[in-house]
Design an enzyme around this catalytic site. Structure first.
Site, PDB file in Angstrom:
ATOM      1  N   THR A   1       0.865  -1.196   0.000  1.00  0.00           N
ATOM      2  CA  THR A   1       0.000   0.000   0.000  1.00  0.00           C
ATOM      3  C   THR A   1       0.892   1.233   0.000  1.00  0.00           C
ATOM      4  O   THR A   1       1.918   1.248   0.687  1.00  0.00           O
ATOM      5  CB  THR A   1      -0.928   0.078   1.246  1.00  0.00           C
ATOM      6  OG1 THR A   1      -1.773  -1.055   1.252  1.00  0.00           O
ATOM      7  CG2 THR A   1      -1.757   1.337   1.256  1.00  0.00           C
TER       8      THR A   1
ATOM      9  N   GLY B   1      -9.877  -4.331   1.144  1.00  0.00           N
ATOM     10  CA  GLY B   1      -9.223  -3.973   2.404  1.00  0.00           C
ATOM     11  C   GLY B   1      -9.580  -2.570   2.846  1.00  0.00           C
ATOM     12  O   GLY B   1     -10.616  -2.018   2.437  1.00  0.00           O
TER      13      GLY B   1
ATOM     14  N   GLY C   1      -1.559  -1.534   6.359  1.00  0.00           N
ATOM     15  CA  GLY C   1      -1.475  -2.599   7.355  1.00  0.00           C
ATOM     16  C   GLY C   1      -2.461  -3.698   7.059  1.00  0.00           C
ATOM     17  O   GLY C   1      -2.975  -3.808   5.947  1.00  0.00           O
TER      18      GLY C   1
ATOM     19  N   GLY D   1      -5.558  -4.928   6.647  1.00  0.00           N
ATOM     20  CA  GLY D   1      -6.780  -4.173   6.368  1.00  0.00           C
ATOM     21  C   GLY D   1      -7.973  -4.513   7.229  1.00  0.00           C
ATOM     22  O   GLY D   1      -8.715  -3.625   7.663  1.00  0.00           O
TER      23      GLY D   1
END
Lengths: 349, 349
Positions: free
Chosen positions: A216, A246, A267, A269
């Site tokens: 991400t 997510g 992180g 999700g």
């Protein structure tokens, strides 16, 4: 005498009240950042990193910061700055977003992204798209050129085409490193299934390898007018199944901005969704008068781990203060000040 | 004398502190509701309602309340109660959820739903599904049988099939009333486009008729163990395009529950997303010590309208207090007390 005491006590309370209001302002004025970015949190260990790879990440993060910063210095909006910074990372094969996105269980690249303008709470978001070169630009187009906030799948792709965005063959997103990662995780998962056939948790549909939840990219910017914006883009989890979405494209969860603060998360999700992470940081600041550092730390270092989740976030407040907490081994991240001073970090130190 | 004054002032502050802590508790103990439901907010005018239609809505809401209530009285969880209540409304053609869902621009029924367990912050959500008879049960299955929170489109349908849920032909969702509504809105939209070709707003991609944004059903329950749960299900907006997703399936936006409060929203989804409505209500209660009525009113009657949005929500707190604010002409809604007393309302009175 009594009046004197009363007045003294009254003054004490007034002073206490004033100090509570004023001192955070004084601290905040120490802030000086205009753009902060992340390239994902996770098990990033120095022992597994080559000097060349580390240099490549640092160069890409620096380019993203410089690109967003140039927009801000040219007087463009924080929305333009975060979009520009995220596009650099989407176009790099190093990050799990755009080119470089991880593969789903079916061997596809399904991309999610969101953007939010803190000045007016306008927002745009896409999920599960496979043909839009820069999902963050699709999120922006949804925000600016439609009456909707969130679009998913082929409908979102149709919109992106009509909005004039660059459409690519899904093969564009193929990278050898991510493909190999999918093959490896599938192999590990089948071994795990054989070893844990009696373990109830392991037979949950859609069970994933924990180490492959991360990646991400995101950016938060503060422009000349004092307006904040946040953007996040991701390829999701390696080996994800069933059209899983997510936290990244969910407004208030992985991405949020208002007049006080902008936030972009990275992180695991599922835990970020259940914690409504980004809005919770903003709410702790607005309703409990926490600083950006206090609020971000409270959510990432206490609340998310209490549920069993991990990851990190970047946050930038209206006075240019930055918080970048993460509870994983590392998080690709960087900041740039109003004066153009760049700092890029990977590990905890 | 001085000491006496000091003590008096000190006592005053202590009393003030105690009253602030205790009085809300006393007020809260007046609460006695265990289940609250809604069947959508919108332009529901008495002048356009027949007595037969009104009776049909009231009967359906009563059945939903009774069904959820029976689960609670049998000692089942608040999750089971909200799922059961929502299934009754999904199976009724009267509401914009499940059977009775509105049509997309392409003449499909795309369904969204979410569920959340306040006791552990577990959540499940589906969006854009077309073959799952009861989307709320798919949301529950995602929460309980997968490691994910949100699944969209055909991936979610594949999961629902594997999880053993009832799959139907998309034709199951066809109803004459909703089909006619789509034809009418398409006709109106084409007239509007001809009349407003110079109006910038009208040429936004995905522009919709405001009056057709509503519908959605939801429920919040409080079980014997004191656990709250919330559930929401919807067919979205008539004539929606581009895989648009509204607030209903978004955790923290249209649906949220924690240990303090459960919330389910209905309204113009885009504004609810931008306001992160459900989590904002919970945050105002937790961080600013507002009552459920104060927090829900603040968000629905002030914050959402300030952005230009409308709709309503239902909220139930841990002490059985209910809030059901809406800023539209009407909202189908109902409550049931621990003693089984049912109240069903449609208009403002």
């Amino acid at each position: 005498m009594i009046n004197y005491v009363k007045v003294k006590i009254f003054i004490s309370f007034v002073m206490l009240f004033i100090s509570a209001q004023v001192f955070p302002q004084i601290n905040k004025s120490a802030g000086k950042y205009v753009l902060v970015i992340h390239g994902g949190a996770g098990t990033i260990l120095k022992s597994q990193m080559t000097p060349e790879k580390e240099e490549a990440y640092k160069a890409a993060l620096t380019l993203a910061l410089r690109t967003g910063y140039n927009k801000l210095m040219a007087g463009e909006s924080s929305i333009s700055a975060v979009e520009a910074a995220v596009i650099v990372m989407e176009n790099s094969p190093l990050f799990n977003a755009g080119k470089g996105a991880v593969f789903t269980n079916e061997g596809k690249n399904e991309l999610d992204a969101a953007i939010m303008d803190g000045s007016n709470l306008m927002a745009g978001s896409v999920a599960g798209v496979t043909t839009i070169k820069n999902p963050i630009s699709a999120a922006r187009a949804i925000m600016e050129k439609s009456e909707h906030v969130m679009m998913v799948g082929s409908g979102a792709e149709k919109f992106a085409l009509e909005a004039g965005l660059e459409i690519v063959d899904p093969k564009y997103f193929w990278t050898k490193e991510r493909w190999d990662a999918l093959q490896q995780i599938k192999k590990q998962d089948s071994i795990k299934k054989i070893n844990n056939q009696t373990d109830k948790k392991s037979i949950k549909l859609g069970s994933e390898n924990h180490d492959h939840k991360f990646g991400t990219v995101g950016a938060v910017a503060l422009d000349n007018k004092g307006n904040l914006a946040a953007a996040t883009s991701t390829g999701g989890m390696t080996n994800k199944k069933y059209g899983r979405v997510g936290d990244a494209p969910l407004i208030g969860v992985g991405t949020y901005a208002n007049k006080l603060v902008g936030i972009s998360c990275t992180g695991w999700g599922e835990y970020f969704i259940r914690s409504v992470v980004a809005h919770d940081v903003a709410a702790l600041m607005e309703y409990k008068n926490m600083t950006v550092e206090q609020a971000a730390t409270e959510v990432i270092m206490k609340k998310v781990p209490a549920l069993g989740g991990d990851g990190g976030l970047i946050a930038l407040d209206k006075d240019g203060n930055v918080a970048m907490p993460f509870n994983t081994a590392g998080m690709y991240r960087g900041t740039i000040t109003k004066q153009g001073k760049i700092e890029v970090l990977i590990y905890k130190d």
